[in-house]
Write an enzyme that holds these catalytic residues in place. Structure first.
Site, PDB file in Angstrom:
ATOM      1  N   ARG A 104       0.973  -1.112  -0.144  1.00 16.14           N
ATOM      2  CA  ARG A 104      -0.096   0.181   0.275  1.00 16.14           C
ATOM      3  C   ARG A 104       1.061   1.026  -0.184  1.00 16.14           C
ATOM      4  NH1 ARG A 104      -5.607   1.817   2.875  1.00 16.14           N
ATOM      5  NH2 ARG A 104      -6.119  -0.046   1.695  1.00 16.14           N
ATOM      6  N   HIS A 131      -6.915   0.865  -6.804  1.00 16.96           N
ATOM      7  CA  HIS A 131      -7.475  -0.370  -5.514  1.00 16.96           C
ATOM      8  C   HIS A 131      -7.842  -1.614  -6.457  1.00 16.96           C
ATOM      9  CE1 HIS A 131      -7.509  -1.123  -1.946  1.00 16.96           C
ATOM     10  NE2 HIS A 131      -8.727  -0.584  -1.240  1.00 16.96           N
ATOM     11  N   GLN A 134     -10.117  -4.318  -4.107  1.00 11.64           N
ATOM     12  CA  GLN A 134     -11.224  -3.983  -3.312  1.00 11.64           C
ATOM     13  C   GLN A 134     -12.477  -4.122  -4.654  1.00 11.64           C
ATOM     14  OE1 GLN A 134     -12.140  -2.333  -0.219  1.00 11.64           O
ATOM     15  NE2 GLN A 134     -14.133  -3.350  -0.780  1.00 11.64           N
ATOM     16  N   ASP A 219     -17.477   6.697  -2.710  1.00  7.46           N
ATOM     17  CA  ASP A 219     -16.105   6.784  -1.266  1.00  7.46           C
ATOM     18  C   ASP A 219     -15.934   7.872  -0.728  1.00  7.46           C
ATOM     19  OD1 ASP A 219     -13.374   5.982  -0.829  1.00  7.46           O
ATOM     20  OD2 ASP A 219     -12.304   6.419  -3.031  1.00  7.46           O
ATOM     21  N   CYS A 259     -16.308   1.550  -0.255  1.00  5.64           N
ATOM     22  CA  CYS A 259     -15.142   0.672   0.279  1.00  5.64           C
ATOM     23  C   CYS A 259     -14.816   1.017   1.930  1.00  5.64           C
ATOM     24  CB  CYS A 259     -14.188   0.775  -0.477  1.00  5.64           C
ATOM     25  SG  CYS A 259     -13.348   2.520  -0.489  1.00  5.64           S
ATOM     26  N   ARG A 287     -13.283  -8.768   0.865  1.00  2.69           N
ATOM     27  CA  ARG A 287     -11.619  -9.046   0.529  1.00  2.69           C
ATOM     28  C   ARG A 287     -11.246 -10.196   0.972  1.00  2.69           C
ATOM     29  NH1 ARG A 287      -9.672  -3.466   1.057  1.00  2.69           N
ATOM     30  NH2 ARG A 287      -8.200  -4.815   0.532  1.00  2.69           N
TER      31      ARG A 287
HETATM   32  N1   CP Z   1     -11.300  -0.460   1.507  1.00  4.25           N
HETATM   33  C1   CP Z   1     -10.133  -0.476   2.348  1.00  4.25           C
HETATM   34  O1   CP Z   1      -9.304  -0.356   1.569  1.00  4.25           O
HETATM   35  O2   CP Z   1     -10.367  -0.457   3.996  1.00  4.25           O
HETATM   36  P1   CP Z   1      -8.980  -0.175   4.854  1.00  4.25           P
HETATM   37  O3   CP Z   1      -8.146   1.245   4.106  1.00  4.25           O
HETATM   38  O4   CP Z   1      -9.017   0.016   5.722  1.00  4.25           O
HETATM   39  O5   CP Z   1      -7.940  -1.129   4.272  1.00  4.25           O
HETATM   40  N1  NVA Z   2      -9.893   6.485  -1.432  1.00  4.80           N
HETATM   41  C1  NVA Z   2      -9.465   5.907  -0.797  1.00  4.80           C
HETATM   42  C2  NVA Z   2      -9.644   4.838  -0.411  1.00  4.80           C
HETATM   43  C3  NVA Z   2      -9.553   4.077   0.999  1.00  4.80           C
HETATM   44  C4  NVA Z   2      -9.663   2.389   0.527  1.00  4.80           C
HETATM   45  C5  NVA Z   2      -8.324   6.237  -0.268  1.00  4.80           C
HETATM   46  O1  NVA Z   2      -7.205   6.189  -1.192  1.00  4.80           O
HETATM   47  O2  NVA Z   2      -7.948   7.044   1.296  1.00  4.80           O
END
Ligand code: CP
Ligand code: NVA
Length: 308
Positions: A104, A131, A134, A219, A259, A287
């Site tokens: 990440r 992502h 997701q 989102d 998400c 997930r």
């Molecule tokens: N949806 C998602 O990726 O959640 P987290 O940021 O908690 O991993």
């Molecule tokens: N768009 C959000 C998604 C979190 C899972 C972010 O990048 O923070």
């Protein structure tokens, strides 16, 4: 054979997704019956996180542990990456000691560079571009509730950022129509839209995007790393809350997804996310099943139970 990575939804074929979802369904059924497979015994997943996470971290860690494998969680505080060790050197070293790596990252280029030097599969666990993990959960969850997503109509309401980009990829890969409504200045990447322009279009308002939709998705308005823009974004997105009045413009049996994490009263009203059309808890749990299947495929080279 070249190492396979999962950096975007374009990295697997339609046939591989069909098998992945079948395996995820089997894993879901086994989870419900408290049975466990040992398909990942002796295998180790490296997990590099530059940003916070609840769902991604737990779904990968728990998912791998349930299949007999191990996971090592690394934040920037724990590794020399956080102190400036080159990405290429880190990739060469870490990938000699684990069987796959999830990352990440703030910058998508970091994940691409890591993958270039990695001897083992790299999985994108969210970047500023997309992502994809997701979307495995979202498509799987839609299909568990409503059958094939192919030919269905999906509405994206909100920021044209990483999640929206993965929905654009998904529209191409899984063959659904995607209507997108964002405030001016928050549109998704033009090139991504152009690549998918037979399936994806931008709308003038949330109401236009949601009209007749089978699935409505949103989102957060300020993603991780955008906290300083929060007040401006609250103003810019003020007309983009998904509430019951908006959901009424969708198809009668439309589903709602997010998400998570969610901000009730901002991008979604509590009446929607906590209401009967919302499948966000199934979506979050999916997930785990979909990523278990993905990790098996990338580590083992096949989907257990479907070797032929
Ligand atoms: N949806 C998602 O990726 O959640 P987290 O940021 O908690 O991993
Ligand atoms: N768009 C959000 C998604 C979190 C899972 C972010 O990048 O923070």
């Amino acid at each position: 054979m070249a190492t396979r990575h999962f950096l975007s939804l374009m990295d697997l074929s339609a046939d591989e997704y069909r098998k992945l979802f079948a395996r995820a369904a089997a894993l879901k059924a086994r989870y419900g019956s408290k049975k466990r497979d040992r398909s990942l015994e002796g295998r180790v997943l490296g997990m590099i996180f530059e940003k916070a996470s609840t769902r991604t971290r737990i779904s990968f860690e728990s998912g791998v542990a349930q299949l007999g494998g191990d996971a090592i969680f690394l934040s920037p505080r724990d590794t020399q990456l956080g102190r400036g060790e080159p990405i290429a050197d880190s990739a060469r070293v870490v990938s000699r000691m684990v069987d796959a790596i999830i990352i990440r990252a703030n910058d998508h280029g970091m994940v691409e560079e890591f993958a270039r030097y990695s001897k083992v599969p790299v999985i994108n666990a969210l970047t500023d571009l997309n992502h994809p993990c997701q979307l495995l959960a979202d498509v799987f969850t839609y299909e568990q509730h409503r059958g094939s997503i192919q030919g269905r109509r999906v509405a994206w309401v909100g920021d044209g950022f990483n999640m929206c980009h993965s929905y654009i990829n998904a529209a191409q890969v899984f063959g659904f129509e995607l209507a997108i409504a964002t405030p001016p200045g928050y549109e998704p990447d033009e090139q991504l839209v152009a690549q998918a322009d037979d399936r994806v279009w931008l709308c003038k308002s949330p109401a236009d995007a949601v009209a007749g939709a089978d699935l409505v998705v949103t989102d957060v308005w300020a993603s991780m790393g955008q906290e300083e823009e929060r007040l401006k974004r609250l103003r810019d997105f003020a007309d983009f809350t998904v509430d019951n009045a908006l959901m009424q413009k969708a198809a009668d049996d439309a589903l709602f997804m997010h998400c998570l994490p969610a901000h009730r009263g901002e991008e979604v009203a509590a009446e929607v996310i906590d209401g009967p059309q919302s499948v966000v808890w199934d979506e979050a749990q999916a997930r785990m099943f979909t990523q278990q299947a993905l990790v098996e495929f990338l580590m083992l080279g096949y989907f257990p139970g479907q070797q032929d």
